[in-house]
Motif scaffolding. Structure first.
Motif, PDB file in Angstrom:
ATOM      1  N   LYS A 194      14.473  14.825  61.934  1.00 19.27           N
ATOM      2  CA  LYS A 194      15.509  14.850  63.097  1.00 19.27           C
ATOM      3  C   LYS A 194      15.125  14.426  64.325  1.00 19.27           C
ATOM      4  O   LYS A 194      15.914  14.503  65.280  1.00 19.27           O
ATOM      5  CB  LYS A 194      16.195  16.018  63.067  1.00 19.27           C
ATOM      6  CG  LYS A 194      16.946  16.714  61.942  1.00 19.27           C
ATOM      7  CD  LYS A 194      17.593  17.918  61.927  1.00 19.27           C
ATOM      8  CE  LYS A 194      18.475  18.416  60.699  1.00 19.27           C
ATOM      9  NZ  LYS A 194      19.050  19.750  60.955  1.00 19.27           N
ATOM     10  N   SER A 195      14.023  14.006  64.411  1.00 22.81           N
ATOM     11  CA  SER A 195      13.408  13.481  65.618  1.00 22.81           C
ATOM     12  C   SER A 195      13.399  14.601  66.796  1.00 22.81           C
ATOM     13  O   SER A 195      13.794  14.005  67.953  1.00 22.81           O
ATOM     14  CB  SER A 195      13.869  12.041  66.042  1.00 22.81           C
ATOM     15  OG  SER A 195      13.570  11.111  65.125  1.00 22.81           O
ATOM     16  N   LEU A 196      13.305  15.854  66.522  1.00 26.11           N
ATOM     17  CA  LEU A 196      13.407  16.700  67.345  1.00 26.11           C
ATOM     18  C   LEU A 196      12.007  17.027  68.243  1.00 26.11           C
ATOM     19  O   LEU A 196      11.075  16.889  67.332  1.00 26.11           O
ATOM     20  CB  LEU A 196      13.860  17.936  66.822  1.00 26.11           C
ATOM     21  CG  LEU A 196      15.120  18.116  66.420  1.00 26.11           C
ATOM     22  CD1 LEU A 196      15.667  19.247  65.311  1.00 26.11           C
ATOM     23  CD2 LEU A 196      16.320  17.554  67.157  1.00 26.11           C
ATOM     24  N   ALA A 197      12.090  17.537  69.464  1.00 23.40           N
ATOM     25  CA  ALA A 197      10.848  17.806  70.202  1.00 23.40           C
ATOM     26  C   ALA A 197      10.266  18.999  69.519  1.00 23.40           C
ATOM     27  O   ALA A 197      10.718  20.183  69.808  1.00 23.40           O
ATOM     28  CB  ALA A 197      11.056  17.843  71.598  1.00 23.40           C
ATOM     29  N   VAL A 198       8.913  18.928  69.202  1.00 22.13           N
ATOM     30  CA  VAL A 198       8.275  20.124  68.694  1.00 22.13           C
ATOM     31  C   VAL A 198       6.990  20.245  69.662  1.00 22.13           C
ATOM     32  O   VAL A 198       6.137  19.413  69.434  1.00 22.13           O
ATOM     33  CB  VAL A 198       7.605  19.935  67.215  1.00 22.13           C
ATOM     34  CG1 VAL A 198       7.025  21.354  67.014  1.00 22.13           C
ATOM     35  CG2 VAL A 198       9.129  19.937  66.141  1.00 22.13           C
ATOM     36  N   THR A 199       6.923  21.281  70.549  1.00 21.23           N
ATOM     37  CA  THR A 199       5.915  21.564  71.337  1.00 21.23           C
ATOM     38  C   THR A 199       4.809  22.554  70.799  1.00 21.23           C
ATOM     39  O   THR A 199       3.695  22.377  71.111  1.00 21.23           O
ATOM     40  CB  THR A 199       6.466  22.051  72.906  1.00 21.23           C
ATOM     41  OG1 THR A 199       7.133  23.299  72.521  1.00 21.23           O
ATOM     42  CG2 THR A 199       7.398  20.833  73.526  1.00 21.23           C
ATOM     43  N   ASP A 200       5.329  23.420  70.134  1.00 24.12           N
ATOM     44  CA  ASP A 200       4.427  24.068  69.152  1.00 24.12           C
ATOM     45  C   ASP A 200       4.961  24.630  67.939  1.00 24.12           C
ATOM     46  O   ASP A 200       6.067  24.222  67.816  1.00 24.12           O
ATOM     47  CB  ASP A 200       3.943  25.458  70.153  1.00 24.12           C
ATOM     48  CG  ASP A 200       4.940  26.291  70.587  1.00 24.12           C
ATOM     49  OD1 ASP A 200       6.297  26.119  70.291  1.00 24.12           O
ATOM     50  OD2 ASP A 200       4.597  27.396  71.010  1.00 24.12           O
ATOM     51  N   GLU A 201       4.132  25.354  67.378  1.00 29.24           N
ATOM     52  CA  GLU A 201       4.982  25.777  65.842  1.00 29.24           C
ATOM     53  C   GLU A 201       6.114  26.544  66.263  1.00 29.24           C
ATOM     54  O   GLU A 201       6.793  26.568  65.333  1.00 29.24           O
ATOM     55  CB  GLU A 201       3.609  26.410  64.919  1.00 29.24           C
ATOM     56  CG  GLU A 201       2.452  25.536  64.691  1.00 29.24           C
ATOM     57  CD  GLU A 201       1.793  24.972  65.895  1.00 29.24           C
ATOM     58  OE1 GLU A 201       1.684  23.742  66.088  1.00 29.24           O
ATOM     59  OE2 GLU A 201       1.347  26.102  66.557  1.00 29.24           O
ATOM     60  N   ALA A 202       5.800  27.561  67.132  1.00 31.83           N
ATOM     61  CA  ALA A 202       7.156  28.443  67.219  1.00 31.83           C
ATOM     62  C   ALA A 202       8.411  27.805  67.638  1.00 31.83           C
ATOM     63  O   ALA A 202       9.465  28.242  67.182  1.00 31.83           O
ATOM     64  CB  ALA A 202       6.918  29.279  68.331  1.00 31.83           C
ATOM     65  N   SER A 203       8.144  26.491  68.589  1.00 31.67           N
ATOM     66  CA  SER A 203       9.317  25.688  68.750  1.00 31.67           C
ATOM     67  C   SER A 203      10.016  25.250  67.427  1.00 31.67           C
ATOM     68  O   SER A 203      11.210  25.045  67.451  1.00 31.67           O
ATOM     69  CB  SER A 203       9.044  24.782  69.636  1.00 31.67           C
ATOM     70  OG  SER A 203       8.300  23.729  69.326  1.00 31.67           O
TER      71      SER A 203
END
Length: 244
Positions: A194-203
């Motif tokens: 979905k091209s979502l921003a993932v900054t760390d695994e929790a996000s």
């Protein structure tokens, strides 16, 4: 407020501690270090940060394997001692952290995984114990974190203060971060699709509707990011190795 685990507590019995595969994304170049090589290959006492990190993870009784995701054109890994360790698996990472973690997840079928930064060599075993205890008893896994201690300011584009942010309930996210492999795999794949921003695994877990547990860890679990961090990490490692 939770406090970091002490040396005397939270040492998990082997009968209840799960086996965990650690994934270490190490494909970054670390531009902020202003060094002529990726920061994970900078050295402290003749060992790279990556070696310090991976060796210490493997000393934990619950971690039986470490998967390292390195860059496609990595010309440094072969000179470390890690390639000869049968408990270390190497895979090719991607341009972004999430791509590297995903590559690592696809190399294992372990039930539980924890992701840890390559340039975060000062984590303590008792904090890993606490993380495992919380992650395995919580639906959406858990991460190590530190409560924010300083006054927080939100700035404008020209570096003026826009507002003061209440620090209550604010945390600095650390690593390791621990989840069930299938849960993290699905969350990362969905976020990237979905091209979502993932900054760390929790996000990624958050984007999938989850709410990972925050586990208070020690503030000396620093990530080497700026040149001055290397001296600080050297000091913390010397303290840890001396038993202080």
């Amino acid at each position: 407020m939770n406090t970091p685990a002490s040396e005397e507590t939270l040492s998990l019995p082997q009968s209840v501690a799960p086996e965990v595969v650690a994934i270490v994304p190490a494909a970054g170049v670390g531009k902020r270090m202003r060094a002529d090589l990726p920061k994970q290959y900078l050295t402290i006492e003749d060992k790279t940060l990556l070696e310090h990190t991976v060796h210490y993870l493997l000393e934990h009784p619950s971690i039986n394997k470490v998967v390292i995701a390195i860059g496609e054109e990595d010309g440094y890994f072969h000179s470390t001692s890690l390639g000869s360790d049968k408990r270390v698996v190497v895979t090719t990472g991607g341009k972004e952290r999430a791509d590297s973690v995903l590559a690592g997840l696809r190399t294992t079928d372990a039930e539980w995984v924890m992701v840890h930064d390559a340039a975060r060599p000062c984590v303590r075993h008792q904090d890993i114990d606490a993380l495992i205890a919380e992650a395995t008893s919580h639906t959406h896994g858990a991460i190590l974190a530190c409560p924010v201690r300083d006054t927080m300011k939100r700035g404008t584009g020209d570096n003026k203060i826009e507002t003061t942010v209440c620090r209550e309930q604010l945390w600095h996210a650390l690593t390791p971060q621990m989840f069930k492999r299938e849960q993290l795999l699905n969350a990362l794949e969905t976020a990237l699709d979905k091209s979502l921003a993932v900054t760390d695994e929790a996000s990624a877990i958050e984007l999938a509707g989850g709410a990972p547990k925050l586990v208070s860890g020690h503030a000396d679990n620093i990530k080497v990011t700026q040149p001055e961090d290397l001296a600080l990490a050297t000091f913390f490692l010397a303290q840890r190795n001396s038993g202080q």
